[in-house]
Every structure is written in C-alpha cells, then in structure tokens.
Design an enzyme around this catalytic site. Structure first.
Site, PDB file in Angstrom:
ATOM      1  N   LYS A   1     -24.165   5.438  46.703  1.00  0.00           N
ATOM      2  CA  LYS A   1     -23.129   4.799  47.545  1.00  0.00           C
ATOM      3  C   LYS A   1     -22.209   5.652  48.342  1.00  0.00           C
ATOM      4  O   LYS A   1     -22.133   5.414  49.650  1.00  0.00           O
ATOM      5  CB  LYS A   1     -22.597   3.765  46.999  1.00  0.00           C
ATOM      6  CG  LYS A   1     -23.418   2.853  46.136  1.00  0.00           C
ATOM      7  CD  LYS A   1     -22.607   1.694  45.442  1.00  0.00           C
ATOM      8  CE  LYS A   1     -21.689   2.255  44.500  1.00  0.00           C
ATOM      9  NZ  LYS A   1     -22.563   2.824  43.104  1.00  0.00           N
TER      10      LYS A   1
ATOM     11  N   THR B   1     -15.803   2.150  30.836  1.00  0.00           N
ATOM     12  CA  THR B   1     -15.356   3.571  31.182  1.00  0.00           C
ATOM     13  C   THR B   1     -13.853   3.602  30.694  1.00  0.00           C
ATOM     14  O   THR B   1     -13.174   4.589  30.990  1.00  0.00           O
ATOM     15  CB  THR B   1     -15.307   3.633  32.633  1.00  0.00           C
ATOM     16  OG1 THR B   1     -14.526   2.449  33.150  1.00  0.00           O
ATOM     17  CG2 THR B   1     -16.558   3.519  33.334  1.00  0.00           C
TER      18      THR B   1
ATOM     19  N   ARG C   1      -3.917 -15.753  35.235  1.00  0.00           N
ATOM     20  CA  ARG C   1      -2.898 -15.930  36.075  1.00  0.00           C
ATOM     21  C   ARG C   1      -1.502 -15.590  35.520  1.00  0.00           C
ATOM     22  O   ARG C   1      -0.600 -15.417  36.432  1.00  0.00           O
ATOM     23  CB  ARG C   1      -2.842 -17.362  36.913  1.00  0.00           C
ATOM     24  CG  ARG C   1      -4.299 -17.475  37.734  1.00  0.00           C
ATOM     25  CD  ARG C   1      -4.441 -18.766  37.729  1.00  0.00           C
ATOM     26  NE  ARG C   1      -4.971 -19.298  36.429  1.00  0.00           N
ATOM     27  CZ  ARG C   1      -5.072 -20.773  36.202  1.00  0.00           C
ATOM     28  NH1 ARG C   1      -4.905 -21.569  37.009  1.00  0.00           N
ATOM     29  NH2 ARG C   1      -5.436 -21.004  35.113  1.00  0.00           N
TER      30      ARG C   1
ATOM     31  N   GLN D   1     -19.784   0.163  41.856  1.00  0.00           N
ATOM     32  CA  GLN D   1     -21.053  -0.255  40.827  1.00  0.00           C
ATOM     33  C   GLN D   1     -22.248  -0.825  41.432  1.00  0.00           C
ATOM     34  O   GLN D   1     -22.503  -0.227  42.474  1.00  0.00           O
ATOM     35  CB  GLN D   1     -20.522  -1.411  39.742  1.00  0.00           C
ATOM     36  CG  GLN D   1     -19.286  -0.838  39.034  1.00  0.00           C
ATOM     37  CD  GLN D   1     -17.900  -0.645  39.559  1.00  0.00           C
ATOM     38  OE1 GLN D   1     -17.484  -1.926  40.096  1.00  0.00           O
ATOM     39  NE2 GLN D   1     -17.391   0.202  39.125  1.00  0.00           N
TER      40      GLN D   1
ATOM     41  N   ARG E   1     -26.192  10.135  31.670  1.00  0.00           N
ATOM     42  CA  ARG E   1     -26.773   8.781  32.179  1.00  0.00           C
ATOM     43  C   ARG E   1     -28.233   8.580  31.574  1.00  0.00           C
ATOM     44  O   ARG E   1     -28.844   9.564  31.507  1.00  0.00           O
ATOM     45  CB  ARG E   1     -26.752   8.839  33.753  1.00  0.00           C
ATOM     46  CG  ARG E   1     -25.524   8.693  34.424  1.00  0.00           C
ATOM     47  CD  ARG E   1     -25.537   8.968  35.927  1.00  0.00           C
ATOM     48  NE  ARG E   1     -24.110   8.643  36.616  1.00  0.00           N
ATOM     49  CZ  ARG E   1     -24.012   9.493  37.727  1.00  0.00           C
ATOM     50  NH1 ARG E   1     -24.910  10.225  38.458  1.00  0.00           N
ATOM     51  NH2 ARG E   1     -22.808   9.636  38.372  1.00  0.00           N
TER      52      ARG E   1
ATOM     53  N   LYS F   1     -31.989  10.845  46.458  1.00  0.00           N
ATOM     54  CA  LYS F   1     -32.318  11.754  45.347  1.00  0.00           C
ATOM     55  C   LYS F   1     -33.838  12.105  45.256  1.00  0.00           C
ATOM     56  O   LYS F   1     -34.293  12.268  44.236  1.00  0.00           O
ATOM     57  CB  LYS F   1     -31.768  11.242  44.028  1.00  0.00           C
ATOM     58  CG  LYS F   1     -30.279  11.259  44.385  1.00  0.00           C
ATOM     59  CD  LYS F   1     -29.328  10.946  42.951  1.00  0.00           C
ATOM     60  CE  LYS F   1     -29.137  12.337  42.341  1.00  0.00           C
ATOM     61  NZ  LYS F   1     -27.925  12.324  41.321  1.00  0.00           N
TER      62      LYS F   1
ATOM     63  N   ASP G   1     -35.422  14.515  46.049  1.00  0.00           N
ATOM     64  CA  ASP G   1     -35.600  15.739  45.781  1.00  0.00           C
ATOM     65  C   ASP G   1     -35.588  15.999  44.396  1.00  0.00           C
ATOM     66  O   ASP G   1     -36.480  17.054  43.854  1.00  0.00           O
ATOM     67  CB  ASP G   1     -34.287  16.827  46.622  1.00  0.00           C
ATOM     68  CG  ASP G   1     -33.092  16.143  46.041  1.00  0.00           C
ATOM     69  OD1 ASP G   1     -32.792  15.094  46.356  1.00  0.00           O
ATOM     70  OD2 ASP G   1     -32.131  16.871  45.550  1.00  0.00           O
TER      71      ASP G   1
END
Ligand code: GDP
Ligand code: IMO
Ligand code: MG
Length: 429
Positions: free
Chosen positions: A16, A122, A136, A222, A303, A329, A331
C-alpha cells in the site's frame, strides 16, 4: 470531489505504501484512517527507502498529511518519523486529529502479554488502546494529550486501571501509583508539547478540501482479512482497514468516496497467527519469501507465503466496493513455474467463488487451483527497463497472469508493480 481510498485486499503488507506514494503526486491531501504503529508502509524512490508507521505515505511529495481519528497514535513513533523526514529534507505538513486515541506505555505491556501469545500481534499496544477507546472510561485522546488538563486525565485513568496495572506487574501496589504517574507524565507531557502544533480538527479540513474539489487520498493500514469485523476473526487487528473505515476513521460521508483502489500482492502473505488456505508449506514458500523479502516491516518476523487467492480477492472486492486493482510484486514470481492460482474454494463438497472469512469454515476449505505457465526470472535492472517501457514490455506470461486475474475478477488491474521503487510502477492506460 475526488475522494480515493487505497485499501489492502489480503492480510496486510500488499505494498500500500508504494501505491500511495505513487498516487500522491496527483493528490492534495493524504490521509491515514486506521491502525497504528503496527503498520509498516515502505516508500522507495531512487536510493531512498523509508518505512512509515503512522505518517501517511505521501510524505515525500510535501503534501498535506492528515492522521485521522481512526488511528491510534504512539507519540514517540510519530515524533521519530517527523525527525526522519527532516533528515531527508522534508518538513512534514502534518495535521493530527484531536479525536485520535493515544497508545500509552501500559498498552504495549498488556499487548505483549496474552494477546501477543495467542494472536501473534505486533505488541505495539494496538488492541488494548482500541479496547480503551470502546470502553470510554480510561482512554486518552490526542485532545487530552495536548490539552491543559492532561495530568488530571492521566491520573484519573491510572486510578481506574489500577487493578489491570497490578495484574500485569506494571505497578506492584496502589502506593506505587504516584511514582508511575510521574514517570508517564514526565515523558508524555513532553510528547504532548511537541505534537501540539500539529493537533487540530481533521474532519473539517478534509471535508473542506473535498468541497473545493481537491484530491484526497485515504490510506488504509493492514488489509481486509485483518479487519476487526470482516477479517478472519479473532486473528485480526482491532480497527477497520476496509474502505468504509475511511469514512468512520476521518469523518467523511460515504458519498465523498469516488474510487476504491484495492492493493494486492501477486501472491499472498500473512504474518502472525490465523488461517491461510493457500499457504505453501515447502521450499517453494521459502523461495518466494527470500525473493520477495517477506519479513515483517515492524517486527522482522518471517511472513508466511502462499499462492494468489481469487476467492479472497472477490471477498475484498465485495466488502470494499473496489473499482480497480493495483497488483504488486510481479517481479518476485519470475522463474517460479508453473504458478498456481486458487480460483474457488471447495467446502463440504461444494464450490464457492467467494471466500468465507470464518475460521471454522477455513479449517475445512480446500482451494481449487488452476495453473499458469509463469514467466522467466529477470534481474532488477531488467525489470527497471520493463517499467520504463510500459505494460507491453512485460514478459508474455506476466501479462497473461495479470489478464487472467482481471478476467476472473471482473475488475480492471490498472497498476502493476515490478519492483519496490516508485519508478517500478507501471500504469495501464
Ligand atoms: P504495506 O504495508 O502494504 O505498505 O507493504 P510493506 O511496505 O509492508 O511491504 C511491501 C514490501 O514490498 C516493501 O518492502 C516494498 O518496498 C516492497 N515492494 C512494493 N512493491 C513492490 C514490487 O512491485 N516488487 C517488489 N519486488 N517489491 C515491492
Ligand atoms: P500494514 O499496514 C501485516 C497483524 C499482526 C497480527 C495481527 C494483529 O503494514 O499492512 P495487531 O498488532 O494489529 O494487534 O496484530 O495483525 N498485522 C499486520 N500484518 N501488515 C500490517 O500492517 C499489520 N498490522 C497488524 O501480525 O497477526
Ligand atoms: Mg506493511
């Protein structure tokens, strides 16, 4: 009133950042609408390579950058990004929503506990910060952080959270709370002071820009299958990356969105736990990981890699209202022959064209594959030359792949990526 959303169609890391950077040339405002420092968006041009976690990926163009209310902000990360941009000669023209929520140090400790273990988060405090936002009673917004009553707010929040702070060993007992308050206040009041000049009413500026006919690029973090509502729950993040999240996460009506660009990798990756029907478990998966540099931008974790999943992309098209696709991607797949593409799912003896996001269904799903010839391996220099010459210079097999996807999905692939740099993007006209 061109409002354009850029959204991830898979499990995040679709590229992105590269797409937003490319499109930012023609944008007036670039607006991040969800997620936090769990994101890592890579932008590359020439020899320059930057990874943004909170800063909108249009930063290198000197555009107006907005961080919307749907984002959870780790102030230190944001200040570091401001510094990193200054180091490359860019003064960020940033507007930070006063409605956005702040990631506090205890959020990260809590996230690194149970949540990281079972969900593979993460550990950036994302889930606990959004949980406080929804609850809240013990949340801190940018408005609190930069405002005159930050200390009072923090004190009342810490009192409210005492049991949790003790449970996670952040403070040992109630008597330690004043010391912890001083520590956190000392650090965060300074962040508040530094961020004060950027804080403002983001919804006002973005809506006015749209009224004036300016081009506003909404950048999602994400991806669709990590969406809190629409992803593979509970193996998701705690925000709404889907295109509709741009409306909620900035404060613009759905009528302001004109185009939704879905970003997909030419294969699929996932970092962290959760179902992944087209995952490749042998050395072919390792080959794609190595060639694609598929290691988490934020955490460095390898990943998981797998084949392109058209039922997943159909689901994304549906949930986001995607009008065009940026495929990246290509390539990386050069020399992987033949290539498999999942065209349907078989579940309980029936074929489905559109993915089911339910974990209980995905355990039983069997992807139905078709094979394509693929294309030869080219060097980065050769891909660079292909990019300069345009779409028709792609190897025949690569064009077949793009056109196969487009035909099966019924949505045009308007952009392809053959390398990480801005210059490696090919627009199809
Ligand atoms: P994001 O989170 O969706 O912005 O994606 P990431 O930045 O986490 O991961 C994408 C990675 O692929 C980054 O390292 C990019 O520099 C790189 N990248 C982007 N587009 C291409 C492409 O077309 N080809 C190759 N080889 N790398 C790309
Ligand atoms: P970008 O914007 C890929 C994953 C984590 C974990 C799950 C929940 O770079 O595409 P969290 O910390 O959000 O509570 O973790 O979501 N995850 C991502 N995976 N790209 C991302 O961001 C991600 N942000 C979170 O690995 O599985
Ligand atoms: Mg990323």
């Amino acid at each position: 009133m061109p409002g354009i959303v850029v959204v991830g169609m898979q499990f995040g890391d679709e590229s992105k950042g590269a797409v937003v950077d490319y499109l930012s040339r023609d944008a007036d405002l670039v607006v991040r609408y969800n997620g936090g420092a769990n994101a890592g968006h890579t932008v590359a041009t020439g020899d320059l390579r930057l990874k943004f976690r909170l800063m909108p990926s249009g930063a290198l163009w000197g555009k107006r950058l907005v961080i919307g209310n749907g984002v959870v902000v780790d102030p230190k990360v944001l200040l570091d990004e401001i510094k990193a941009l200054r180091e490359v000669g860019v003064e960020p023209n940033l507007l930070l929503s006063r409605k956005a929520h702040v990631v506090m140090p205890y959020h990260k400790v809590i996230d690194a506990g149970k949540m990281a273990g079972s969900l593979g988060t993460t550990k950036r405090g994302i889930g606990p910060t959004y949980a406080d936002k929804a609850r809240r009673t013990d949340a801190i917004r940018v408005d609190d952080l930069v405002g005159p009553r930050f200390r009072e707010r923090l004190e009342s929040v810490l009192r409210f959270k005492l049991d949790e702070l003790v449970a996670y060993g952040i403070v040992r007992r109630e008597e330690d709370l004043p010391k912890y308050l001083e520590e956190v206040y000392g650090e965060y009041s300074e962040y508040g002071r530094e961020l004060r000049p950027y804080a403002g009413e983001a919804y006002l500026e973005v809506n006015r820009a749209l009224d004036e006919g300016k081009v506003v690029l909404f950048e999602g973090a994400q991806g669709t299958l990590l969406d809190l509502d629409h992803g593979t729950y509970p193996y998701v993040t705690s925000s709404n990356p889907v295109a509709g999240g741009a409306c909620v996460g900035v404060g613009v009506g759905p009528t302001r969105i004109d185009r939704v660009i879905g970003v997909a990798k030419a294969y699929t990756t996932r970092v962290g736990a959760g179902p992944f029907p087209t995952e490749i478990h042998d050395e072919l998966g390792d080959r794609i990981r190595e060639r694609g540099g598929e290691y988490g931008t934020v955490t460095g974790r390898p990943r998981r890699c797998g084949w392109l999943d058209l039922p997943m992309l159909r689901y994304s098209i549906m949930i986001n209202g995607i009008t065009e696709i940026a495929l990246r991607k290509l390539d990386v797949l050069g020399g992987t022959r033949p290539l498999k593409v999942a065209v349907a799912y078989e579940i309980d003896g029936e074929e489905r064209e559109v993915m089911t996001p339910f974990v209980s269904d995905l355990e039983r799903v069997r992807p139905v594959y078709e094979e394509l010839d693929g294309w030869e391996e080219l060097s980065p220099g050769e891909w660079g030359r292909v990019a300069r010459r345009g779409y028709d210079a792609l190897p025949r097999g690569a064009r077949d792949y793009v056109e196969f996807i487009e035909e099966r999905l019924g949505v045009p692939v308007t952009m392809v990526g053959v390398g990480p740099r801005r210059e490696d993007t090919i627009e199809r006209v």
